[in-house]
Design a protein around this motif. Structure first.
Motif, PDB file in Angstrom:
ATOM      1  N   ASP A 241       0.821  -1.207   0.000  1.00 15.38           N
ATOM      2  CA  ASP A 241       0.000   0.000   0.000  1.00 15.38           C
ATOM      3  C   ASP A 241       0.858   1.262   0.000  1.00 15.38           C
ATOM      4  OD1 ASP A 241      -2.321  -1.438  -0.092  1.00 15.38           O
ATOM      5  OD2 ASP A 241      -2.708  -1.345   2.054  1.00 15.38           O
ATOM      6  N   TYR A 242       1.980   1.216   0.678  1.00 11.42           N
ATOM      7  CA  TYR A 242       2.881   2.363   0.655  1.00 11.42           C
ATOM      8  C   TYR A 242       3.387   2.604  -0.760  1.00 11.42           C
ATOM      9  CZ  TYR A 242       6.699   5.567   1.569  1.00 11.42           C
ATOM     10  OH  TYR A 242       7.526   6.665   1.526  1.00 11.42           O
ATOM     11  N   ALA A 243       3.822   1.538  -1.429  1.00  8.77           N
ATOM     12  CA  ALA A 243       4.350   1.678  -2.788  1.00  8.77           C
ATOM     13  C   ALA A 243       3.283   2.195  -3.739  1.00  8.77           C
ATOM     14  CB  ALA A 243       4.887   0.336  -3.281  1.00  8.77           C
ATOM     15  N   LEU A 244       2.048   1.734  -3.580  1.00  8.69           N
ATOM     16  CA  LEU A 244       0.955   2.188  -4.443  1.00  8.69           C
ATOM     17  C   LEU A 244       0.724   3.694  -4.264  1.00  8.69           C
ATOM     18  CD1 LEU A 244      -2.426   0.358  -4.996  1.00  8.69           C
ATOM     19  CD2 LEU A 244      -2.330   2.829  -4.705  1.00  8.69           C
ATOM     20  N   SER A 245       0.684   4.141  -3.011  1.00 14.96           N
ATOM     21  CA  SER A 245       0.442   5.567  -2.749  1.00 14.96           C
ATOM     22  C   SER A 245       1.603   6.429  -3.221  1.00 14.96           C
ATOM     23  CB  SER A 245       0.190   5.796  -1.258  1.00 14.96           C
ATOM     24  OG  SER A 245      -1.079   5.321  -0.871  1.00 14.96           O
ATOM     25  N   VAL A 246       2.830   5.989  -2.981  1.00 11.55           N
ATOM     26  CA  VAL A 246       3.990   6.744  -3.442  1.00 11.55           C
ATOM     27  C   VAL A 246       3.976   6.855  -4.955  1.00 11.55           C
ATOM     28  CG1 VAL A 246       6.504   6.726  -3.661  1.00 11.55           C
ATOM     29  CG2 VAL A 246       5.439   6.251  -1.458  1.00 11.55           C
ATOM     30  N   GLY A 247       3.666   5.748  -5.637  1.00 14.34           N
ATOM     31  CA  GLY A 247       3.594   5.784  -7.088  1.00 14.34           C
ATOM     32  C   GLY A 247       2.595   6.808  -7.593  1.00 14.34           C
ATOM     33  N   GLU A 248       1.443   6.885  -6.946  1.00 14.25           N
ATOM     34  CA  GLU A 248       0.429   7.849  -7.357  1.00 14.25           C
ATOM     35  C   GLU A 248       0.895   9.287  -7.112  1.00 14.25           C
ATOM     36  OE1 GLU A 248      -3.039   7.191  -8.761  1.00 14.25           O
ATOM     37  OE2 GLU A 248      -1.423   5.840  -9.374  1.00 14.25           O
ATOM     38  N   LEU A 249       1.535   9.525  -5.983  1.00 20.91           N
ATOM     39  CA  LEU A 249       2.043  10.871  -5.704  1.00 20.91           C
ATOM     40  C   LEU A 249       3.103  11.270  -6.734  1.00 20.91           C
ATOM     41  CD1 LEU A 249       2.408  10.877  -1.808  1.00 20.91           C
ATOM     42  CD2 LEU A 249       0.515  11.714  -3.184  1.00 20.91           C
ATOM     43  N   ILE A 250       3.963  10.349  -7.071  1.00 16.77           N
ATOM     44  CA  ILE A 250       5.001  10.641  -8.067  1.00 16.77           C
ATOM     45  C   ILE A 250       4.373  10.947  -9.425  1.00 16.77           C
ATOM     46  CG2 ILE A 250       6.879   9.587  -9.407  1.00 16.77           C
ATOM     47  CD1 ILE A 250       7.712   8.137  -6.815  1.00 16.77           C
ATOM     48  N   ARG A 251       3.375  10.196  -9.811  1.00 16.11           N
ATOM     49  CA  ARG A 251       2.726  10.421 -11.107  1.00 16.11           C
ATOM     50  C   ARG A 251       1.977  11.749 -11.142  1.00 16.11           C
ATOM     51  NH1 ARG A 251       2.804   4.762 -10.912  1.00 16.11           N
ATOM     52  NH2 ARG A 251       1.029   4.588  -9.506  1.00 16.11           N
ATOM     53  N   HIS A 252       1.574  12.252  -9.992  1.00 20.90           N
ATOM     54  CA  HIS A 252       0.879  13.540  -9.926  1.00 20.90           C
ATOM     55  C   HIS A 252       1.844  14.728  -9.813  1.00 20.90           C
ATOM     56  CE1 HIS A 252      -2.851  11.255  -8.911  1.00 20.90           C
ATOM     57  NE2 HIS A 252      -3.414  12.285  -9.502  1.00 20.90           N
ATOM     58  N   THR A 253       3.130  14.465  -9.750  1.00 21.61           N
ATOM     59  CA  THR A 253       4.110  15.527  -9.502  1.00 21.61           C
ATOM     60  C   THR A 253       4.793  15.956 -10.797  1.00 21.61           C
ATOM     61  OG1 THR A 253       4.530  14.646  -7.284  1.00 21.61           O
ATOM     62  CG2 THR A 253       6.180  16.137  -8.207  1.00 21.61           C
ATOM     63  N   PRO A 254       4.844  17.252 -11.094  1.00 19.10           N
ATOM     64  CA  PRO A 254       5.544  17.736 -12.296  1.00 19.10           C
ATOM     65  C   PRO A 254       6.992  17.278 -12.322  1.00 19.10           C
ATOM     66  CG  PRO A 254       4.228  19.491 -11.304  1.00 19.10           C
ATOM     67  CD  PRO A 254       4.202  18.351 -10.338  1.00 19.10           C
ATOM     68  N   LYS A 255       7.505  17.102 -13.524  1.00 19.31           N
ATOM     69  CA  LYS A 255       8.834  16.513 -13.693  1.00 19.31           C
ATOM     70  C   LYS A 255       9.969  17.419 -13.242  1.00 19.31           C
ATOM     71  CE  LYS A 255       7.542  13.351 -17.427  1.00 19.31           C
ATOM     72  NZ  LYS A 255       7.798  12.924 -18.821  1.00 19.31           N
ATOM     73  N   ASP A 256       9.702  18.705 -13.076  1.00 20.33           N
ATOM     74  CA  ASP A 256      10.791  19.595 -12.650  1.00 20.33           C
ATOM     75  C   ASP A 256      11.015  19.579 -11.143  1.00 20.33           C
ATOM     76  OD1 ASP A 256       8.293  20.824 -12.268  1.00 20.33           O
ATOM     77  OD2 ASP A 256       9.175  22.827 -12.323  1.00 20.33           O
ATOM     78  N   ILE A 257      10.125  18.966 -10.386  1.00 12.65           N
ATOM     79  CA  ILE A 257      10.279  18.886  -8.937  1.00 12.65           C
ATOM     80  C   ILE A 257      11.175  17.695  -8.591  1.00 12.65           C
ATOM     81  CG2 ILE A 257       9.071  18.452  -6.763  1.00 12.65           C
ATOM     82  CD1 ILE A 257       6.743  20.079  -7.910  1.00 12.65           C
TER      83      ILE A 257
END
Length: 316
Positions: A241-257
């Motif tokens: 569940d941690y990996a799933l949530s982290v993956g979603e946060l990363i996908r929602h984050t602009p590439k310059d961050i």
């Protein structure tokens, strides 16, 4: 392929800027915290025991000696380093004291950067100008803010002693001067779920940020949460569940961050739970597998109503 293929990591960003990945050398400069010394409260945040993440905690070594020891541990993997004031609130002292400690760190010829970890409510304009002065000298400067959650109810529950508005105010003042901000988020805090993590990220992105650090909640000896965990009052995220949530946060984050960290671990016997947080690579591998299957950073950016209705993570 590793994390760097899917995420704009701190290592990748440093390699572009300096030609090599930089190593952060952690420093315990004997700071305290207004949430421990009685100014705001005593006992600190409910999850915290700084000894669980700071090797140097409690050391009698000087800042220069800690940096030397850190270089020896790095075993020549890089020739350039960042002095990382990590333990407790590293902007919480008189100006002259802060300047003397920061000056001692950057006087080391191998130090090219200064990273200062602190609370959002302990960063005055005077401190921002001090950091700006180092940046104007060519030092790579990062201000790391421990937000943990953008939900004020959660912040109160974990005894942070500040609000999201405190965080927003500091970010706007620091970034207006050109100081880069890295924000910490903890996933799995009591009362929060997947939707809350996305909401916190949305609030952070809307305020403006340059870097992110993600951590799973883990229970360490000496923290207030340790007692609650022993009494079965706290549930913790599984590695899946941690990996799933982290993956979603990363996908929602602009590439310059820049992601400075996507997981964290602690060593037993200091670590009480969950067991997977004792193994550094297990969480990282789970996250990379999620990114490999669903896409990396910036795959989608808008926090839509549908994404905010994502199912709550199963906790154990």
């Amino acid at each position: 392929m590793g994390l760097d293929h899917y995420v704009n990591t701190f290592g990748v960003a440093c390699k572009k800027q300096f030609g090599e990945k930089l190593k952060k050398l952690t420093i315990d400069a004997k700071f305290t915290c207004p949430n421990r010394d009685g100014t705001l409260g005593k006992g600190g945040c409910t999850y915290c025991n700084v000894a669980s993440f700071s090797f140097e905690h409690g050391t009698e070594l000087s800042i220069r000696e800690q940096l030397k020891l850190g270089r020896e541990r790095a075993r020549g993997k890089t020739s350039k380093y960042i002095a990382y004031f990590q333990a407790y609130t590293s902007t919480y002292d008189e100006y002259r004291v802060l300047k003397a400690k920061y000056d001692e760190a950057i006087s080391d010829p191998d130090i090219v950067g200064l990273c200062v970890g602190t609370r959002p409510d302990c960063v005055s304009d005077e401190v921002i100008d001090l950091l700006l002065g180092y940046q104007n000298q060519g030092i790579e400067v990062w201000l790391e803010l421990g937000l943990q959650s953008a939900n004020d109810k959660t912040l109160k529950r974990i005894n942070r002693g500040h609000t999201f508005n405190d965080y927003r105010d500091t970010v706007l003042r620091a970034r207006a001067k050109g100081i880069k901000v890295c924000t910490h988020l903890i996933l799995g805090l009591p009362g929060e779920n997947h939707q809350d993590y996305l909401s916190s990220l949305d609030a952070i992105l809307n305020t403006g940020v340059d870097g992110l650090k993600l951590h799973p909640l883990h229970i360490v000896e000496g923290s207030t949460m340790a007692k609650a965990w022993r009494n079965d009052r706290i549930s913790l995220l599984t590695i899946e569940d941690y990996a799933l949530s982290v993956g979603e946060l990363i996908r929602h984050t602009p590439k310059d961050i820049i992601f400075h960290r996507v997981t964290a671990y602690a060593k037993k016997p200091m670590l009480l739970a969950p067991d997977w947080c004792a193994f550094r690579w297990d969480g990282l591998v789970a996250i990379v597998n999620d990114l490999k299957a669903k896409g990396g950073q910036g795959s989608y950016l808008n926090l839509t109503a549908d994404s905010l209705k994502a199912e709550n993570m199963t906790v154990k």
